[in-house]
Design a protein around this motif. Structure first.
Motif, PDB file in Angstrom:
ATOM      1  N   LEU A 127      81.604  54.314  16.897  1.00 12.93           N
ATOM      2  CA  LEU A 127      80.527  53.880  17.795  1.00 12.93           C
ATOM      3  C   LEU A 127      80.243  54.906  18.887  1.00 12.93           C
ATOM      4  CD1 LEU A 127      81.534  50.117  18.276  1.00 12.93           C
ATOM      5  CD2 LEU A 127      79.646  50.998  16.888  1.00 12.93           C
ATOM      6  N   SER A 128      80.825  56.077  18.750  1.00 16.47           N
ATOM      7  CA  SER A 128      80.714  57.081  19.817  1.00 16.47           C
ATOM      8  C   SER A 128      79.288  57.564  20.030  1.00 16.47           C
ATOM      9  CB  SER A 128      81.613  58.277  19.497  1.00 16.47           C
ATOM     10  OG  SER A 128      81.217  58.895  18.267  1.00 16.47           O
ATOM     11  N   TRP A 129      78.445  57.503  18.976  1.00 16.93           N
ATOM     12  CA  TRP A 129      77.072  57.988  19.117  1.00 16.93           C
ATOM     13  C   TRP A 129      76.267  57.122  20.073  1.00 16.93           C
ATOM     14  CZ3 TRP A 129      76.372  62.684  17.629  1.00 16.93           C
ATOM     15  CH2 TRP A 129      77.129  63.211  16.565  1.00 16.93           C
ATOM     16  N   TYR A 130      76.667  55.872  20.234  1.00 16.34           N
ATOM     17  CA  TYR A 130      75.951  54.997  21.155  1.00 16.34           C
ATOM     18  C   TYR A 130      76.196  55.393  22.611  1.00 16.34           C
ATOM     19  CZ  TYR A 130      74.556  51.846  17.436  1.00 16.34           C
ATOM     20  OH  TYR A 130      73.961  51.312  16.313  1.00 16.34           O
ATOM     21  N   GLY A 131      77.285  56.085  22.855  1.00 21.81           N
ATOM     22  CA  GLY A 131      77.536  56.586  24.201  1.00 21.81           C
ATOM     23  C   GLY A 131      77.060  58.005  24.399  1.00 21.81           C
ATOM     24  N   SER A 132      77.000  58.770  23.305  1.00 22.64           N
ATOM     25  CA  SER A 132      76.651  60.191  23.440  1.00 22.64           C
ATOM     26  C   SER A 132      75.186  60.397  23.806  1.00 22.64           C
ATOM     27  CB  SER A 132      76.964  60.922  22.130  1.00 22.64           C
ATOM     28  OG  SER A 132      76.142  60.441  21.073  1.00 22.64           O
ATOM     29  N   PHE A 133      74.284  59.544  23.278  1.00 23.45           N
ATOM     30  CA  PHE A 133      72.869  59.787  23.596  1.00 23.45           C
ATOM     31  C   PHE A 133      72.562  59.489  25.068  1.00 23.45           C
ATOM     32  CE2 PHE A 133      72.411  55.270  22.298  1.00 23.45           C
ATOM     33  CZ  PHE A 133      71.651  54.781  23.343  1.00 23.45           C
ATOM     34  N   GLN A 140      74.386  60.541  27.365  1.00 24.75           N
ATOM     35  CA  GLN A 140      74.782  61.757  28.067  1.00 24.75           C
ATOM     36  C   GLN A 140      73.778  62.886  27.877  1.00 24.75           C
ATOM     37  OE1 GLN A 140      78.716  62.622  26.610  1.00 24.75           O
ATOM     38  NE2 GLN A 140      79.607  60.719  27.412  1.00 24.75           N
ATOM     39  N   ASN A 141      72.719  62.607  27.095  1.00 14.96           N
ATOM     40  CA  ASN A 141      71.671  63.595  26.877  1.00 14.96           C
ATOM     41  C   ASN A 141      70.639  63.462  27.997  1.00 14.96           C
ATOM     42  OD1 ASN A 141      69.379  65.033  25.956  1.00 14.96           O
ATOM     43  ND2 ASN A 141      70.013  64.767  23.827  1.00 14.96           N
ATOM     44  N   PRO A 142      70.491  64.476  28.856  1.00 19.42           N
ATOM     45  CA  PRO A 142      69.577  64.356  30.004  1.00 19.42           C
ATOM     46  C   PRO A 142      68.134  64.088  29.595  1.00 19.42           C
ATOM     47  CG  PRO A 142      71.030  66.254  30.262  1.00 19.42           C
ATOM     48  CD  PRO A 142      71.215  65.758  28.858  1.00 19.42           C
ATOM     49  N   SER A 143      67.681  64.678  28.481  1.00 20.81           N
ATOM     50  CA  SER A 143      66.292  64.485  28.065  1.00 20.81           C
ATOM     51  C   SER A 143      66.037  63.041  27.629  1.00 20.81           C
ATOM     52  CB  SER A 143      65.949  65.436  26.925  1.00 20.81           C
ATOM     53  OG  SER A 143      66.760  65.196  25.783  1.00 20.81           O
ATOM     54  N   ILE A 144      67.024  62.428  26.978  1.00 27.66           N
ATOM     55  CA  ILE A 144      66.874  61.037  26.548  1.00 27.66           C
ATOM     56  C   ILE A 144      66.903  60.102  27.753  1.00 27.66           C
ATOM     57  CG2 ILE A 144      67.937  59.168  25.246  1.00 27.66           C
ATOM     58  CD1 ILE A 144      68.868  61.192  23.218  1.00 27.66           C
ATOM     59  N   ASN A 149      69.777  57.726  15.039  1.00 25.53           N
ATOM     60  CA  ASN A 149      69.919  56.385  14.472  1.00 25.53           C
ATOM     61  C   ASN A 149      70.436  55.390  15.506  1.00 25.53           C
ATOM     62  OD1 ASN A 149      69.029  57.033  11.863  1.00 25.53           O
ATOM     63  ND2 ASN A 149      71.048  57.796  11.284  1.00 25.53           N
ATOM     64  N   ALA A 150      71.378  55.826  16.342  1.00 27.77           N
ATOM     65  CA  ALA A 150      71.909  54.951  17.385  1.00 27.77           C
ATOM     66  C   ALA A 150      70.821  54.618  18.401  1.00 27.77           C
ATOM     67  CB  ALA A 150      73.095  55.619  18.077  1.00 27.77           C
ATOM     68  N   LEU A 151      70.040  55.622  18.793  1.00 26.17           N
ATOM     69  CA  LEU A 151      68.974  55.392  19.762  1.00 26.17           C
ATOM     70  C   LEU A 151      67.897  54.475  19.190  1.00 26.17           C
ATOM     71  CD1 LEU A 151      67.763  55.976  22.499  1.00 26.17           C
ATOM     72  CD2 LEU A 151      66.795  58.096  21.581  1.00 26.17           C
ATOM     73  N   VAL A 152      67.526  54.687  17.930  1.00 20.43           N
ATOM     74  CA  VAL A 152      66.533  53.830  17.282  1.00 20.43           C
ATOM     75  C   VAL A 152      67.046  52.397  17.193  1.00 20.43           C
ATOM     76  CG1 VAL A 152      65.368  53.365  15.099  1.00 20.43           C
ATOM     77  CG2 VAL A 152      65.440  55.695  15.986  1.00 20.43           C
ATOM     78  N   THR A 153      68.330  52.233  16.882  1.00 19.97           N
ATOM     79  CA  THR A 153      68.914  50.894  16.793  1.00 19.97           C
ATOM     80  C   THR A 153      68.863  50.183  18.138  1.00 19.97           C
ATOM     81  OG1 THR A 153      70.407  51.643  15.030  1.00 19.97           O
ATOM     82  CG2 THR A 153      70.975  49.602  16.167  1.00 19.97           C
ATOM     83  N   VAL A 154      69.148  50.900  19.210  1.00 20.68           N
ATOM     84  CA  VAL A 154      69.099  50.302  20.545  1.00 20.68           C
ATOM     85  C   VAL A 154      67.668  49.908  20.899  1.00 20.68           C
ATOM     86  CG1 VAL A 154      69.410  50.762  23.006  1.00 20.68           C
ATOM     87  CG2 VAL A 154      71.153  51.487  21.375  1.00 20.68           C
ATOM     88  N   VAL A 155      66.708  50.788  20.585  1.00 22.44           N
ATOM     89  CA  VAL A 155      65.300  50.477  20.865  1.00 22.44           C
ATOM     90  C   VAL A 155      64.851  49.246  20.086  1.00 22.44           C
ATOM     91  CG1 VAL A 155      62.929  51.320  20.615  1.00 22.44           C
ATOM     92  CG2 VAL A 155      64.710  52.848  21.473  1.00 22.44           C
TER      93      VAL A 155
END
Length: 266
Positions: free
Chosen positions: A51-57, A59-63, A237-243
């Protein structure tokens, strides 16, 4: 008693409905799955699920910047549209209103037209007016787009209020402002709240209008669009899932708000 043909028809309709739901929602499930399980040319790595990708995005300043812009635009557009919807609905329902059909046409037209037409029209207007594209133009574009939703809900609620309430308020010596504050506004609050949730959902997912009006600003749908040009990564994929989860949650909230009060209590 139902015949065998009727039962067969029901089963066929049910099978078609299930198939339709699978076709519509299977891609969403696959995207959510691949946001947890890595996949590459060598196959699906079930043992490396994380589930680490849900936290990594996050940490992306642009996102993070795109999320902040989306929330800012959505909240500002909804607030402005809500105020305009109440004012315009009150005017249209006023007995002495002039050009009420023209007002309704102006309100509904941007929503009924394809978003690409609305976005292009606003772009041409802002260009001729010498207004640089940015946060202001996106907020105006989204306000114009979602205004029809709030206007319709407020107008419908306004039409359901008995005129006797206003007459009683006037007989008791209340001013127009007091009538609006103590009689009318409590009746309109639920419609405005429901319209605000629906309008924010539409603003949150709007892409085409934002493409024309964004300029240097970037909303979350535009950021996702840019990221997907290089392929689908677990982060995307993690960002799309959250949206999608947020959109579904807002949709459920709208459905609950639109249910009759007696059904809500049940």
């Amino acid at each position: 008693m139902r015949s065998a043909g009727e039962r067969a028809a029901d089963l066929a309709c049910g099978a078609v409905a299930v198939l339709a739901f699978i076709v519509l929602y299977a891609p969403l499930g696959i995207g959510a799955l691949f946001s947890i399980v890595p996949v590459d040319r060598q196959g699906i790595h079930w043992s490396d699920a994380t589930l680490s990708w849900y936290g990594s995005f996050l940490q992306n300043p642009s996102i993070v910047s795109a999320i902040e812009t989306t929330l800012l635009v959505g909240i500002a557009a909804v607030m402005i549209a809500a105020a305009l919807a109440v004012v315009l609905a009150l005017y249209v329902e006023w007995e002495g209103a002039m050009f009420r059909r023209a007002v309704e046409l102006i309100v509904y037209l941007p929503f009924l037209l394809p978003p690409i037409v609305t976005g292009l029209s606003l772009l041409i207007f802002f260009f001729n007016a010498g207004i640089a594209r940015g946060y202001i133009t996106i907020i105006i574009g989204h306000t114009v787009f979602v205004l029809a939703v709030l206007f319709r809900l407020v107008q419908t609620r306004l039409q359901s209020i008995p005129p006797s309430l206003f007459e009683a308020s006037s007989d008791l010596g209340a001013s127009r402002w007091q009538t609006f504050r103590h009689v009318l506004w409590p009746q309109l609050q639920s419609a405005v709240a429901t319209g605000a949730i629906l309008a924010f959902t539409l603003s949150f997912d709007e892409t085409l209008i934002s493409v024309f009006l964004a300029g240097d600003a970037t909303t979350l749908p535009l950021r996702l669009w840019a990221m997907m040009r290089v392929g689908f990564t677990p982060e995307i994929n993690a960002l799309v899932t959250v949206v999608l989860a947020m959109s579904i949650a807002l949709t459920v909230a709208i459905a609950l708000r639109l249910k009759p009060e007696d059904q809500r209590e049940e």
